[in-house]
Design a protein around this motif. Structure first.
Motif, PDB file in Angstrom:
ATOM      1  N   THR A  66       0.836  -1.207   0.000  1.00 21.43           N
ATOM      2  CA  THR A  66       0.000   0.000   0.000  1.00 21.43           C
ATOM      3  C   THR A  66       0.866   1.250   0.000  1.00 21.43           C
ATOM      4  N   LEU A  67       1.904   1.260   0.826  1.00 24.68           N
ATOM      5  CA  LEU A  67       2.797   2.419   0.854  1.00 24.68           C
ATOM      6  C   LEU A  67       3.577   2.556  -0.453  1.00 24.68           C
ATOM      7  N   LEU A  68       3.877   1.431  -1.090  1.00 26.68           N
ATOM      8  CA  LEU A  68       4.628   1.476  -2.345  1.00 26.68           C
ATOM      9  C   LEU A  68       3.775   1.947  -3.514  1.00 26.68           C
ATOM     10  N   TRP A  69       2.566   1.421  -3.617  1.00 28.46           N
ATOM     11  CA  TRP A  69       1.790   1.579  -4.846  1.00 28.46           C
ATOM     12  C   TRP A  69       0.643   2.581  -4.751  1.00 28.46           C
ATOM     13  N   ALA A  70       0.111   2.832  -3.562  1.00 29.36           N
ATOM     14  CA  ALA A  70      -1.093   3.667  -3.469  1.00 29.36           C
ATOM     15  C   ALA A  70      -0.827   5.113  -3.854  1.00 29.36           C
ATOM     16  N   GLU A  71       0.345   5.611  -3.539  1.00 31.70           N
ATOM     17  CA  GLU A  71       0.650   7.013  -3.806  1.00 31.70           C
ATOM     18  C   GLU A  71       1.716   7.160  -4.883  1.00 31.70           C
ATOM     19  N   MET A  72       1.822   6.154  -5.725  1.00 29.86           N
ATOM     20  CA  MET A  72       2.804   6.201  -6.801  1.00 29.86           C
ATOM     21  C   MET A  72       2.396   7.239  -7.848  1.00 29.86           C
ATOM     22  N   THR A  73       3.368   7.951  -8.351  1.00 30.60           N
ATOM     23  CA  THR A  73       3.141   8.928  -9.408  1.00 30.60           C
ATOM     24  C   THR A  73       4.033   8.585 -10.597  1.00 30.60           C
ATOM     25  N   GLY A  74       3.664   9.081 -11.751  1.00 31.81           N
ATOM     26  CA  GLY A  74       4.478   8.830 -12.932  1.00 31.81           C
ATOM     27  C   GLY A  74       3.738   8.001 -13.961  1.00 31.81           C
ATOM     28  N   ASP A  75       4.509   7.469 -14.909  1.00 27.81           N
ATOM     29  CA  ASP A  75       3.923   6.775 -16.054  1.00 27.81           C
ATOM     30  C   ASP A  75       3.263   5.457 -15.681  1.00 27.81           C
ATOM     31  N   HIS A  76       3.690   4.831 -14.592  1.00 27.01           N
ATOM     32  CA  HIS A  76       3.211   3.490 -14.274  1.00 27.01           C
ATOM     33  C   HIS A  76       2.103   3.482 -13.214  1.00 27.01           C
ATOM     34  N   THR A  77       1.545   4.647 -12.907  1.00 22.58           N
ATOM     35  CA  THR A  77       0.501   4.706 -11.888  1.00 22.58           C
ATOM     36  C   THR A  77      -0.698   3.845 -12.268  1.00 22.58           C
ATOM     37  N   ALA A  78      -1.119   3.930 -13.526  1.00 17.18           N
ATOM     38  CA  ALA A  78      -2.288   3.173 -13.976  1.00 17.18           C
ATOM     39  C   ALA A  78      -2.037   1.672 -13.951  1.00 17.18           C
ATOM     40  N   HIS A  79      -0.777   1.276 -13.988  1.00 18.64           N
ATOM     41  CA  HIS A  79      -0.458  -0.151 -13.952  1.00 18.64           C
ATOM     42  C   HIS A  79      -0.504  -0.697 -12.526  1.00 18.64           C
ATOM     43  N   PHE A  80       0.050   0.040 -11.575  1.00 22.52           N
ATOM     44  CA  PHE A  80       0.178  -0.493 -10.226  1.00 22.52           C
ATOM     45  C   PHE A  80      -1.093  -0.334  -9.396  1.00 22.52           C
ATOM     46  N   SER A  81      -1.963   0.590  -9.744  1.00 24.01           N
ATOM     47  CA  SER A  81      -3.199   0.757  -8.978  1.00 24.01           C
ATOM     48  C   SER A  81      -4.077  -0.493  -9.014  1.00 24.01           C
ATOM     49  N   PRO A  82      -4.344  -1.086 -10.192  1.00 17.76           N
ATOM     50  CA  PRO A  82      -5.116  -2.341 -10.181  1.00 17.76           C
ATOM     51  C   PRO A  82      -4.363  -3.499  -9.536  1.00 17.76           C
ATOM     52  N   LEU A  83      -3.031  -3.484  -9.609  1.00 19.90           N
ATOM     53  CA  LEU A  83      -2.264  -4.528  -8.928  1.00 19.90           C
ATOM     54  C   LEU A  83      -2.451  -4.433  -7.412  1.00 19.90           C
ATOM     55  N   LEU A  84      -2.501  -3.209  -6.904  1.00 17.10           N
ATOM     56  CA  LEU A  84      -2.711  -3.026  -5.466  1.00 17.10           C
ATOM     57  C   LEU A  84      -4.101  -3.502  -5.069  1.00 17.10           C
ATOM     58  N   ASP A  85      -5.119  -3.120  -5.842  1.00 22.82           N
ATOM     59  CA  ASP A  85      -6.481  -3.568  -5.525  1.00 22.82           C
ATOM     60  C   ASP A  85      -6.570  -5.093  -5.562  1.00 22.82           C
ATOM     61  N   HIS A  86      -5.885  -5.689  -6.533  1.00 19.27           N
ATOM     62  CA  HIS A  86      -5.909  -7.148  -6.659  1.00 19.27           C
ATOM     63  C   HIS A  86      -5.211  -7.809  -5.475  1.00 19.27           C
ATOM     64  N   SER A  87      -4.049  -7.293  -5.099  1.00 24.17           N
ATOM     65  CA  SER A  87      -3.315  -7.863  -3.962  1.00 24.17           C
ATOM     66  C   SER A  87      -4.089  -7.687  -2.666  1.00 24.17           C
ATOM     67  N   MET A  88      -4.673  -6.508  -2.485  1.00 25.42           N
ATOM     68  CA  MET A  88      -5.400  -6.251  -1.246  1.00 25.42           C
ATOM     69  C   MET A  88      -6.692  -7.054  -1.171  1.00 25.42           C
ATOM     70  N   ALA A  89      -7.203  -7.503  -2.310  1.00 26.32           N
ATOM     71  CA  ALA A  89      -8.389  -8.361  -2.279  1.00 26.32           C
ATOM     72  C   ALA A  89      -8.073  -9.672  -1.566  1.00 26.32           C
ATOM     73  N   ILE A  90      -6.950 -10.298  -1.920  1.00 25.05           N
ATOM     74  CA  ILE A  90      -6.603 -11.567  -1.267  1.00 25.05           C
ATOM     75  C   ILE A  90      -6.147 -11.325   0.170  1.00 25.05           C
ATOM     76  N   PHE A  91      -5.458 -10.200   0.415  1.00 24.24           N
ATOM     77  CA  PHE A  91      -5.018  -9.909   1.779  1.00 24.24           C
ATOM     78  C   PHE A  91      -6.210  -9.644   2.696  1.00 24.24           C
ATOM     79  N   GLN A  92      -7.215  -8.938   2.195  1.00 27.79           N
ATOM     80  CA  GLN A  92      -8.400  -8.688   3.016  1.00 27.79           C
ATOM     81  C   GLN A  92      -9.187  -9.976   3.252  1.00 27.79           C
ATOM     82  N   ALA A  93      -9.220 -10.849   2.250  1.00 25.76           N
ATOM     83  CA  ALA A  93      -9.889 -12.139   2.438  1.00 25.76           C
ATOM     84  C   ALA A  93      -9.193 -12.948   3.530  1.00 25.76           C
ATOM     85  N   ILE A  94      -7.862 -12.965   3.506  1.00 27.86           N
ATOM     86  CA  ILE A  94      -7.111 -13.703   4.525  1.00 27.86           C
ATOM     87  C   ILE A  94      -7.301 -13.068   5.895  1.00 27.86           C
ATOM     88  N   THR A  95      -7.321 -11.737   5.945  1.00 23.62           N
ATOM     89  CA  THR A  95      -7.532 -11.045   7.218  1.00 23.62           C
ATOM     90  C   THR A  95      -8.882 -11.409   7.825  1.00 23.62           C
TER      91      THR A  95
END
Length: 320
Positions: A66-95
């Motif tokens: 979350t700290l790495l990808w949520a506030e990322m700026t630059g050309d790859h922001t659109a790439h990492f935002s869905p990756l964060l949502d996807h990762s946090m989906a499984i992390f929230q399920a495990i939580t």
């Protein structure tokens, strides 16, 4: 969901891995939270055990990514935002699966998060060869049904049984075969379980309690040492102790153990706040009062990246 492969950046670079390792090294946790290898991700860390993966998935990786990808700026922001949502989906399920309390709403959220993670898996990671129809994802989806039937997962998961099997494997059987060894172990375990049940009952016979007291004094082994719910097992003449045990949990002053001092508490106004215990005051009845330093909210306009993940219990604050 599909992604453009032509300019796809590396998901986790070596600096990112170092950041995850720094989060592991610098995150303050209570004393009852086991450690994970600080060199996680390296060959020297070995293969993570199931409990280490649980800690990584419910504490360290969600914070780091979350700290790495949520506030990322630059050309790859659109790439990492869905990756964060996807990762946090499984992390929230495990939580949710690892929580001590469960509701039908939480069980439903678990299933939704898992379906989201499976649904977006191949779109975000097109090179992944593992199909969604393999056994583990299928069984994981059925955990939702077991939640509704049996309640919190920790009340029926297999970790205690696996630990018991590991302990039984160390017992010398003297090569006894044919069921005699197994029957002896089973009967001994049942007798011990029945004894523990009786000792923890409120109507336990006085004679049995006296034998238990003598047993504890002579051998130093306790069979029923958990205090009653809502009661303290702290016995101290110090009116300002460094530690205080309440309801089976150890609390400490921040100067003694910072991890054991971090608490979430309910104010008289009904607002939930986080803070650290600065002082513990115990009266003659051994009742304790905590003096807590509140974690102040973020300044106006400061973004909290954890707010978008309601089932990961974290928020950004600043110390007051």
């Amino acid at each position: 969901m599909t992604v453009n492969r032509s300019s796809r950046p590396k998901t986790i670079s070596m600096p990112d891995l170092r950041f995850v390792q720094n989060v592991i090294a610098n995150t303050t946790t209570p004393s009852w939270v086991y450690h994970v290898p600080r060199n996680f991700g390296e060959k020297g860390a070995g293969t993570p055990k199931a409990d280490e993966w649980r800690l990584m998935s419910t504490i360290y990786l969600p914070i780091a990514l979350t700290l790495l990808w949520a506030e990322m700026t630059g050309d790859h922001t659109a790439h990492f935002s869905p990756l964060l949502d996807h990762s946090m989906a499984i992390f929230q399920a495990i939580t949710i699966a690892c929580r001590y309390t469960l509701s039908s709403a939480r069980a439903m959220a678990y299933r939704v998060f898992l379906q989201q993670w499976l649904g977006d898996l191949h779109g975000l990671y097109p090179r992944m060869k593992t199909p969604r129809t393999v056994t583990n994802p299928h069984v994981a989806l059925h955990i939702y049904d077991f939640m509704l039937l049996f309640g919190p997962v920790l009340s029926w998961w297999a970790f205690p049984t696996e630990r018991l099997i590991g302990e039984l494997g160390k017992v010398n059987s003297n090569d006894h075969l044919g069921g005699q060894h197994e029957a002896t172990l089973l009967n001994t375990w049942i007798r011990g379980a029945n004894l523990r049940r009786w000792i923890n009952r409120p109507n336990c016979p006085a004679a049995l309690l006296e034998f238990y007291r003598l047993f504890t004094v002579v051998l130093g082994i306790k069979l029923g040492d958990k205090p009653e719910a809502g009661r303290t097992d702290t016995k101290t003449a110090d009116s300002s102790p460094a530690n205080y045990h309440y309801d089976g949990v150890q609390y400490s002053r921040s100067g003694k153990h910072l991890g054991n001092s971090l608490v979430i508490y309910l104010q008289s106004s009904g607002k939930i706040d986080a803070g650290s215990i600065e002082e513990i005051v115990v009266d003659k009845q051994q009742e304790g009062v905590f003096k807590v330093r509140r974690q102040a909210p973020l300044p106006e306009g400061k973004n909290d990246p954890f707010m978008r993940f309601p089932h990961f219990p974290a928020k950004r604050t600043r110390q007051q």
